[in-house]
Design a protein around this motif. Structure first.
Motif, PDB file in Angstrom:
ATOM      1  N   GLY A   1       6.847   7.190  14.125  1.00 42.62           N
ATOM      2  CA  GLY A   1       7.853   8.210  13.873  1.00 42.62           C
ATOM      3  C   GLY A   1       9.238   7.621  14.033  1.00 42.62           C
ATOM      4  O   GLY A   1       9.584   6.607  13.427  1.00 42.62           O
ATOM      5  N   ASN A   2      10.026   8.259  14.911  1.00 48.54           N
ATOM      6  CA  ASN A   2      11.379   7.772  15.184  1.00 48.54           C
ATOM      7  C   ASN A   2      11.444   6.964  16.471  1.00 48.54           C
ATOM      8  O   ASN A   2      12.528   6.729  17.004  1.00 48.54           O
ATOM      9  CB  ASN A   2      12.359   8.952  15.268  1.00 48.54           C
ATOM     10  CG  ASN A   2      12.455   9.700  13.961  1.00 48.54           C
ATOM     11  OD1 ASN A   2      12.455   9.078  12.898  1.00 48.54           O
ATOM     12  ND2 ASN A   2      12.525  11.027  14.025  1.00 48.54           N
ATOM     13  N   ILE A   3      10.290   6.561  16.987  1.00 48.06           N
ATOM     14  CA  ILE A   3      10.255   5.883  18.284  1.00 48.06           C
ATOM     15  C   ILE A   3       9.835   4.431  18.110  1.00 48.06           C
ATOM     16  O   ILE A   3       8.749   4.136  17.593  1.00 48.06           O
ATOM     17  CB  ILE A   3       9.287   6.604  19.242  1.00 48.06           C
ATOM     18  CG1 ILE A   3       9.791   8.025  19.518  1.00 48.06           C
ATOM     19  CG2 ILE A   3       9.131   5.819  20.550  1.00 48.06           C
ATOM     20  CD1 ILE A   3       8.842   8.863  20.319  1.00 48.06           C
ATOM     21  N   SER A   4      10.707   3.526  18.541  1.00 47.77           N
ATOM     22  CA  SER A   4      10.396   2.095  18.474  1.00 47.77           C
ATOM     23  C   SER A   4      10.750   1.374  19.764  1.00 47.77           C
ATOM     24  O   SER A   4      10.461   0.187  19.902  1.00 47.77           O
ATOM     25  CB  SER A   4      11.139   1.447  17.301  1.00 47.77           C
ATOM     26  OG  SER A   4      12.544   1.595  17.478  1.00 47.77           O
ATOM     27  N   LYS A   5      11.401   2.082  20.699  1.00 54.96           N
ATOM     28  CA  LYS A   5      11.774   1.488  21.992  1.00 54.96           C
ATOM     29  C   LYS A   5      11.805   2.578  23.056  1.00 54.96           C
ATOM     30  O   LYS A   5      11.849   3.785  22.729  1.00 54.96           O
ATOM     31  CB  LYS A   5      13.129   0.784  21.883  1.00 54.96           C
ATOM     32  CG  LYS A   5      14.266   1.675  21.447  1.00 54.96           C
ATOM     33  CD  LYS A   5      15.531   0.850  21.267  1.00 54.96           C
ATOM     34  CE  LYS A   5      16.736   1.713  20.869  1.00 54.96           C
ATOM     35  NZ  LYS A   5      16.521   2.380  19.562  1.00 54.96           N
ATOM     36  N   PRO A   6      11.765   2.210  24.338  1.00 52.72           N
ATOM     37  CA  PRO A   6      11.681   3.213  25.413  1.00 52.72           C
ATOM     38  C   PRO A   6      12.767   4.281  25.354  1.00 52.72           C
ATOM     39  O   PRO A   6      12.477   5.472  25.563  1.00 52.72           O
ATOM     40  CB  PRO A   6      11.793   2.368  26.686  1.00 52.72           C
ATOM     41  CG  PRO A   6      11.245   1.045  26.308  1.00 52.72           C
ATOM     42  CD  PRO A   6      11.665   0.838  24.878  1.00 52.72           C
ATOM     43  N   SER A   7      13.995   3.890  25.080  1.00 50.31           N
ATOM     44  CA  SER A   7      15.086   4.879  25.099  1.00 50.31           C
ATOM     45  C   SER A   7      14.927   5.945  24.027  1.00 50.31           C
ATOM     46  O   SER A   7      15.512   7.030  24.134  1.00 50.31           O
ATOM     47  CB  SER A   7      16.434   4.166  24.941  1.00 50.31           C
ATOM     48  OG  SER A   7      16.474   3.440  23.720  1.00 50.31           O
TER      49      SER A   7
END
Length: 644
Positions: free
Chosen positions: A424-430
């Motif tokens: 989705g829009n998630i590729s890193k912890p933040s």
């Protein structure tokens, strides 16, 4: 009505006190002329000591006992193979317990120096008991509480067949301040995996231990009556290969006050009474010492007999009711004692996973998962926020339709690592932080995304493998384990990756943390990989995924968040005549069934608004019924009676 009790040990004194408080005329007759320290100390479950504490209510007399919160089972080389949390166990000195009971009873009710000789009968009914010193005590009912070698039992039921003495036990009590500091509240046992030999140590105070050495008599033997020095040498030689703490404790011991116990038992008696004479405690049922149940059983006997006396038309009916109430418990203890003895004598025949805790306590009854009409494979992940926000719906589904559904928890492997991760829009912890905050607002379940900014997790695999390690032991406790680590992550902002931290959680919810750590490194990894293989085979690409199927191989799959109506419709499609159970919405029931709840969960389950649920939960908190943990985005309400 006068009741004559023969035997002034724990069973006899407890029964006498219970009856005295009911204004029954009693006489307790003890064969010794002074209180004996024999027995040193013992473990007792709350089933027993809660009764004793109640007897001392509204008095200045209190019963001392050392809480025992951990059982640690080890090999002689020091390797720990089992570590379990214990609830409601204490260790008591026998002399403290006897002193406590004596102080609560009027002195004139206890008569010393009276050893049983025989009964005096009028027809078939006993009217008096004759003692070897020539004294006679008349009464209406007679209670035999004179121990495992009961003369009363033999006089009314004949001789019993004691089992062969294959295991002996040396018992002592000693002070050791340094070990007391290290081993506070821990029942520690070392047992050989090659031969029948073990050593146990249990704290009875901050600096004092009761200890025991159990040994197979075919390996070596030591007779009662040997000198203190001979007994010490015997113990030291047998335990030469055991850890240094064992020899350190034995060096602190006064062997002139230790003794050898010849352990044996006998089978379940067909009755505990004959006419107006009834047996309690070891006189009625003698189990081997491996279960640590003898004292608790004696007290439970006293409590139950005191409750059923005078409840029926005749005392014979009272005695039969007493027997019926105690029979299954007694049989369980005898059988477990024998099973543990076989394990002790033949340790190489038992796999370490099958080692049983040498303690008896109440068993939690769980629903039978077999023969349920729907199987639900639930693919989730410990760090999946959507898996967290569907909790209210799944809890309600289990309450209303759980009698039809067998749930299989499987792991979906959401985050192998952050390397090349893109979903989705998630590729890193933040990126996770705002996503969690949005889901919190959207679904009303508390999530605190700040952990992904402050202490981000590098993978969801460690907690997933940890869940599988828990599942290998106990499916129900594994579900509780998964719930707990989710609370820690989503609400308390705790990084749940470290295995030693996860082992502590396993211990707190009742799993064997030593086995947990071993399984985590081996079996659980294989089990987790099997879940991933199955997820790939079933094309599970969204979490949560719920796969419902019935006996006709009909299957319905849902992915992501669903409404409760959708889940209910699935059940009804698979079982058209399914009837939902009415939920008991009392706080007492719900917080007994679920040790923690959020506002949203309480609202969904009770079918009330968030506002009304919040008001109810706040009221319960103010009244002291529940506790709470407040986070940035919501509250976790906690049962006081079901702490982890």
């Amino acid at each position: 009505m006068k009741i004559v009790i023969i035997g002034g040990g724990v069973a006899g004194l407890t029964l006498g006190l219970l009856l005295h408080k009911k204004n029954v005329d009693i006489s307790i007759n003890e064969r010794t002329t002074s209180r004996s320290d024999r027995g040193h100390a013992f473990l007792m479950h709350a089933d027993g000591w809660s009764i004793l504490n109640k007897l001392g209510e509204n008095t200045s007399i209190s019963l001392k006992g050392e809480p025992i919160s951990t059982f640690s089972f080890n090999r002689p080389n020091g390797e720990e193979i089992k570590r379990l949390k214990l609830s409601n166990w204490k260790c008591f000195k026998r002399k403290d317990l006897i002193k406590y009971l004596y102080e609560l009873l009027p002195a004139e009710k206890i008569k010393a120096g009276r050893e049983f000789s025989h009964f005096i009968y009028q027809g078939e009914k006993a009217i008096a008991v004759q003692f070897t010193n020539g004294e006679i005590e008349y009464g209406d009912i007679f209670i035999g509480a004179d121990g495992g070698k009961s003369a009363v039992r033999e006089s009314i039921l004949g001789a019993v067949n004691f089992t062969e003495i294959q295991v002996k036990e040396v018992v002592g009590i000693c002070k050791n301040e340094s070990l007391g500091t290290q081993q506070r509240h821990i029942f520690k046992k070392f047992q050989s995996n090659k031969q029948g030999l073990s050593f146990g140590m249990i704290p009875v105070s901050v600096d004092e231990f009761v200890w025991f050495m159990q040994f197979d008599t075919s390996l070596a033997d030591c007779q009662c009556g040997c000198s203190a020095e001979e007994l010490k040498t015997f113990c030291m030689n047998l335990l030469a290969d055991f850890p240094p703490e064992v020899s350190e404790l034995l060096d602190s011991n006064d062997f002139s006050k230790s003794y050898i116990w010849n352990t044996c038992d006998f089978g379940v008696l067909p009755t505990f009474h004959k006419n107006n004479i009834v047996l309690i405690g070891d006189a009625a049922h003698l189990a081997l010492p491996f279960t640590s149940a003898g004292t608790t059983n004696a007290i439970m006997d006293a409590q139950i007999l005191s409750e059923v006396l005078f409840k029926h038309d005749t005392y014979v009916e009272d005695f039969q009711a007493f027997y019926n109430l105690r029979l299954k418990h007694v049989e369980q203890h005898i059988l477990l004692g024998r099973e543990l003895k076989e394990f002790f004598l033949h340790p190489s025949d038992i796999h370490e996973d099958d080692v049983k805790v040498p303690l008896i306590s109440k068993k939690v009854q769980v629903e039978n998962s077999f023969n349920k009409e729907i199987n639900l494979q639930y693919f989730s992940d410990p760090i999946c926020s959507t898996c967290w926000v569907v909790q209210p719906l799944l809890r309600k589904l289990v309450l209303e339709y759980g009698h039809y559904i067998n749930v299989e928890h499987r792991m979906g492997g959401l985050l192998p690592s952050w390397e090349n991760f893109n979903r989705g829009n998630i590729s890193k912890p933040s990126d996770v932080a705002p996503h969690w905050e949005e889901e919190c607002v959207l679904y009303g379940m508390p999530l605190d995304g700040d952990i992904w900014l402050e202490n981000p997790l590098n993978s969801s695999y460690p907690p997933s493998i940890a869940f599988k390690a828990a599942q290998l032991q106990d499916a129900d406790l594994a579900s509780l384990f998964l719930r707990r680590i989710k609370e820690m992550l989503f609400i308390e902002k705790i990084n749940i990756v470290d295995v030693h931290f996860l082992a502590k959680v396993a211990f707190e919810i009742g799993l064997d943390s030593a086995r947990f750590l071993k399984d985590y490194e081996h079996k659980a990894k294989d089990s987790f990989l099997e879940d991933l293989r199955l997820a790939n085979e079933l094309k599970v690409n969204t979490l949560p995924t719920l796969i419902f199927s019935n006996a006709n191989q009909e299957q319905i799959v849902t992915k992501g968040h669903q409404t409760y109506n959708k889940l209910e419709d699935i059940v009804l499609k698979l079982i058209p005549n399914a009837k939902k159970q009415k939920i008991n919405t009392t706080p007492e029931y719900l917080f007994n069934r679920f040790s923690t709840m959020t506002n949203k969960e309480y609202a969904i389950i009770t079918d009330t608004s968030i506002e009304n649920s919040t008001n109810t939960l706040n009221y319960l908190f103010e009244e002291g019924f529940i506790d709470k943990y407040e986070s940035k985005n919501g509250v976790l309400w906690k049962s006081k009676s079901m702490a982890y």
